[in-house]
Motif scaffolding. Structure first.
Motif, PDB file in Angstrom:
ATOM      1  N   ARG A  42     -75.471   1.204 -34.391  1.00 12.02           N
ATOM      2  CA  ARG A  42     -75.211   2.522 -34.619  1.00 12.02           C
ATOM      3  C   ARG A  42     -76.172   3.417 -35.208  1.00 12.02           C
ATOM      4  O   ARG A  42     -76.647   4.354 -34.465  1.00 12.02           O
ATOM      5  CB  ARG A  42     -74.134   2.505 -36.000  1.00 12.02           C
ATOM      6  CG  ARG A  42     -73.719   4.037 -36.354  1.00 12.02           C
ATOM      7  CD  ARG A  42     -72.896   3.931 -37.684  1.00 12.02           C
ATOM      8  NE  ARG A  42     -73.887   3.484 -38.703  1.00 12.02           N
ATOM      9  CZ  ARG A  42     -73.830   2.681 -39.663  1.00 12.02           C
ATOM     10  NH1 ARG A  42     -72.651   2.360 -40.153  1.00 12.02           N
ATOM     11  NH2 ARG A  42     -74.838   2.307 -40.609  1.00 12.02           N
ATOM     12  N   ASP A  43     -77.124   2.713 -36.033  1.00 11.27           N
ATOM     13  CA  ASP A  43     -78.269   3.553 -36.374  1.00 11.27           C
ATOM     14  C   ASP A  43     -79.384   3.649 -35.447  1.00 11.27           C
ATOM     15  O   ASP A  43     -79.955   4.863 -35.288  1.00 11.27           O
ATOM     16  CB  ASP A  43     -78.919   2.726 -37.797  1.00 11.27           C
ATOM     17  CG  ASP A  43     -78.016   2.920 -39.118  1.00 11.27           C
ATOM     18  OD1 ASP A  43     -76.900   3.384 -38.976  1.00 11.27           O
ATOM     19  OD2 ASP A  43     -78.460   2.185 -40.006  1.00 11.27           O
ATOM     20  N   ASN A  44     -79.490   2.842 -34.387  1.00  7.88           N
ATOM     21  CA  ASN A  44     -80.204   3.017 -33.208  1.00  7.88           C
ATOM     22  C   ASN A  44     -79.639   4.121 -32.548  1.00  7.88           C
ATOM     23  O   ASN A  44     -80.578   4.839 -31.955  1.00  7.88           O
ATOM     24  CB  ASN A  44     -80.204   1.778 -32.531  1.00  7.88           C
ATOM     25  CG  ASN A  44     -81.661   1.200 -32.688  1.00  7.88           C
ATOM     26  OD1 ASN A  44     -82.532   1.478 -32.925  1.00  7.88           O
ATOM     27  ND2 ASN A  44     -81.752  -0.274 -31.991  1.00  7.88           N
ATOM     28  N   MET A  45     -78.477   4.150 -32.070  1.00  7.92           N
ATOM     29  CA  MET A  45     -77.819   5.078 -31.243  1.00  7.92           C
ATOM     30  C   MET A  45     -77.846   6.539 -32.042  1.00  7.92           C
ATOM     31  O   MET A  45     -78.193   7.499 -31.128  1.00  7.92           O
ATOM     32  CB  MET A  45     -76.250   4.767 -30.683  1.00  7.92           C
ATOM     33  CG  MET A  45     -76.298   3.687 -29.842  1.00  7.92           C
ATOM     34  SD  MET A  45     -77.094   3.890 -28.386  1.00  7.92           S
ATOM     35  CE  MET A  45     -78.419   3.069 -28.448  1.00  7.92           C
ATOM     36  N   LEU A  46     -77.824   6.689 -33.202  1.00  4.28           N
ATOM     37  CA  LEU A  46     -77.774   8.071 -33.978  1.00  4.28           C
ATOM     38  C   LEU A  46     -79.356   8.381 -33.781  1.00  4.28           C
ATOM     39  O   LEU A  46     -79.614   9.496 -33.605  1.00  4.28           O
ATOM     40  CB  LEU A  46     -77.365   7.960 -35.445  1.00  4.28           C
ATOM     41  CG  LEU A  46     -75.890   7.563 -35.566  1.00  4.28           C
ATOM     42  CD1 LEU A  46     -75.517   7.382 -37.098  1.00  4.28           C
ATOM     43  CD2 LEU A  46     -75.222   8.694 -35.137  1.00  4.28           C
ATOM     44  N   VAL A 126     -69.226   8.280 -29.015  1.00  2.21           N
ATOM     45  CA  VAL A 126     -68.076   7.281 -29.146  1.00  2.21           C
ATOM     46  C   VAL A 126     -68.264   6.404 -27.989  1.00  2.21           C
ATOM     47  O   VAL A 126     -68.543   5.158 -28.041  1.00  2.21           O
ATOM     48  CB  VAL A 126     -66.812   7.798 -29.322  1.00  2.21           C
ATOM     49  CG1 VAL A 126     -65.834   6.445 -29.202  1.00  2.21           C
ATOM     50  CG2 VAL A 126     -66.605   8.589 -30.812  1.00  2.21           C
ATOM     51  N   GLU A 127     -68.542   7.192 -26.628  1.00  5.53           N
ATOM     52  CA  GLU A 127     -68.519   6.238 -25.576  1.00  5.53           C
ATOM     53  C   GLU A 127     -69.873   5.624 -25.577  1.00  5.53           C
ATOM     54  O   GLU A 127     -69.940   4.458 -24.939  1.00  5.53           O
ATOM     55  CB  GLU A 127     -68.565   7.354 -24.358  1.00  5.53           C
ATOM     56  CG  GLU A 127     -68.494   6.576 -22.963  1.00  5.53           C
ATOM     57  CD  GLU A 127     -68.301   7.465 -21.629  1.00  5.53           C
ATOM     58  OE1 GLU A 127     -68.289   6.747 -20.517  1.00  5.53           O
ATOM     59  OE2 GLU A 127     -68.654   8.605 -21.743  1.00  5.53           O
ATOM     60  N   VAL A 128     -71.196   6.244 -25.866  1.00 11.16           N
ATOM     61  CA  VAL A 128     -72.288   5.523 -25.813  1.00 11.16           C
ATOM     62  C   VAL A 128     -72.469   4.495 -26.752  1.00 11.16           C
ATOM     63  O   VAL A 128     -72.687   3.391 -26.380  1.00 11.16           O
ATOM     64  CB  VAL A 128     -73.170   6.725 -26.204  1.00 11.16           C
ATOM     65  CG1 VAL A 128     -74.492   5.859 -26.602  1.00 11.16           C
ATOM     66  CG2 VAL A 128     -73.622   7.484 -25.005  1.00 11.16           C
ATOM     67  N   LEU A 131     -70.423   1.385 -25.404  1.00 13.92           N
ATOM     68  CA  LEU A 131     -71.130   0.618 -24.254  1.00 13.92           C
ATOM     69  C   LEU A 131     -72.317   0.088 -24.983  1.00 13.92           C
ATOM     70  O   LEU A 131     -72.688  -1.018 -24.385  1.00 13.92           O
ATOM     71  CB  LEU A 131     -71.573   1.800 -23.170  1.00 13.92           C
ATOM     72  CG  LEU A 131     -70.417   2.438 -22.334  1.00 13.92           C
ATOM     73  CD1 LEU A 131     -71.149   3.549 -21.371  1.00 13.92           C
ATOM     74  CD2 LEU A 131     -69.863   1.393 -21.588  1.00 13.92           C
ATOM     75  N   ALA A 132     -73.103   0.714 -25.936  1.00 13.93           N
ATOM     76  CA  ALA A 132     -74.141  -0.160 -26.774  1.00 13.93           C
ATOM     77  C   ALA A 132     -73.700  -1.404 -27.282  1.00 13.93           C
ATOM     78  O   ALA A 132     -74.297  -2.344 -27.115  1.00 13.93           O
ATOM     79  CB  ALA A 132     -74.783   0.808 -27.765  1.00 13.93           C
ATOM     80  N   MET A 133     -72.416  -1.216 -27.837  1.00  6.40           N
ATOM     81  CA  MET A 133     -72.216  -2.560 -28.583  1.00  6.40           C
ATOM     82  C   MET A 133     -71.748  -3.526 -27.183  1.00  6.40           C
ATOM     83  O   MET A 133     -71.959  -4.709 -27.455  1.00  6.40           O
ATOM     84  CB  MET A 133     -70.744  -2.123 -29.283  1.00  6.40           C
ATOM     85  CG  MET A 133     -70.966  -1.813 -30.586  1.00  6.40           C
ATOM     86  SD  MET A 133     -72.065  -2.472 -31.528  1.00  6.40           S
ATOM     87  CE  MET A 133     -71.139  -4.136 -32.111  1.00  6.40           C
ATOM     88  N   ALA A 134     -71.123  -2.899 -26.121  1.00  2.00           N
ATOM     89  CA  ALA A 134     -70.736  -3.857 -25.176  1.00  2.00           C
ATOM     90  C   ALA A 134     -72.248  -4.622 -24.634  1.00  2.00           C
ATOM     91  O   ALA A 134     -72.113  -5.590 -24.145  1.00  2.00           O
ATOM     92  CB  ALA A 134     -69.981  -3.189 -23.812  1.00  2.00           C
ATOM     93  N   ALA A 135     -73.088  -3.759 -24.216  1.00  2.00           N
ATOM     94  CA  ALA A 135     -74.587  -4.505 -23.902  1.00  2.00           C
ATOM     95  C   ALA A 135     -75.138  -5.281 -24.737  1.00  2.00           C
ATOM     96  O   ALA A 135     -75.482  -6.487 -24.645  1.00  2.00           O
ATOM     97  CB  ALA A 135     -75.297  -3.126 -23.669  1.00  2.00           C
TER      98      ALA A 135
END
Length: 191
Positions: A42-46, A126-128, A131-135
């Motif tokens: 989460r912190d990485n994506m934000l 939310v979509e990103v 997908l980040a969690m899936a990856a």
């Protein structure tokens, strides 16, 4: 449906063909994996983009203690700070650890904050994040490097698209009325 950490992780697990979870503290490997990875991802994506739904403004007052040298004042970054977008009115500053060093009397800081309230996120974020969690969970869940690579490629493509859409929601930044620019783009500084 309102986005939550659990719904994001459950949807990521569904993408990987795994069973969903009902809570991050469930007693199973999927929930433990999701719980261990979630805050970091989460912190990485934000931090990866100045998402409109994760931007704050604050005016910082100087700390009582001063830097040893180089700058007159030290300002403590907010506890939820992830990335600086802009410090208004000054170009002479540096960020060291959890502090901003500057000669300014006060700092007007615009920054990306740790928005942990997923229900306030843009649908693209939310979509990103899903997908980040899936990856990130792909290999642990599927034991397949090709699945992991496929999820990473999908994440990169979706992240590029989401950044473009999110970036179009703001007017373009201008350089302002800086004397150097006026002199550079006019004849002798005369408009």
């Amino acid at each position: 449906m309102t986005a939550t950490a659990v719904s994001i992780c459950s949807n990521a697990l569904l993408i990987l063909g795994a069973q969903t979870i009902n809570a991050l503290d469930e007693d199973n490997d999927r929930a433990r994996l999701a719980s261990n990875l979630y805050a970091t991802v989460r912190d990485n994506m934000l931090r990866a983009h100045p998402w409109n739904c994760a931007i704050k403004r604050v005016q910082l007052a100087p700390d009582a203690d001063r830097p040893a040298f180089g700058y007159a004042r030290k300002f403590t970054l907010p506890g939820d700070w992830l990335r600086t977008i802009e410090i208004e009115g000054t170009f002479d500053f540096t960020i060291e650890g959890r502090s901003i060093l500057s000669d300014s009397e006060a700092i007007n800081l615009r920054y990306v904050y740790r928005n942990a309230v997923e229900s306030t996120w843009d649908a693209a974020l939310v979509e990103v994040m899903t997908l980040a969690m899936a990856a990130r969970m792909a290999y642990a869940i599927t034991q397949s490097t090709s699945m992991e690579q496929s999820r990473m490629q999908e994440l990169e493509f979706t992240l590029r698209k989401a950044r473009a859409v999110d970036g179009q929601e703001e007017p373009p930044q201008t350089f302002g009325d800086f004397p150097l620019l006026v002199g550079r783009f006019t004849s002798g500084g005369v408009l």
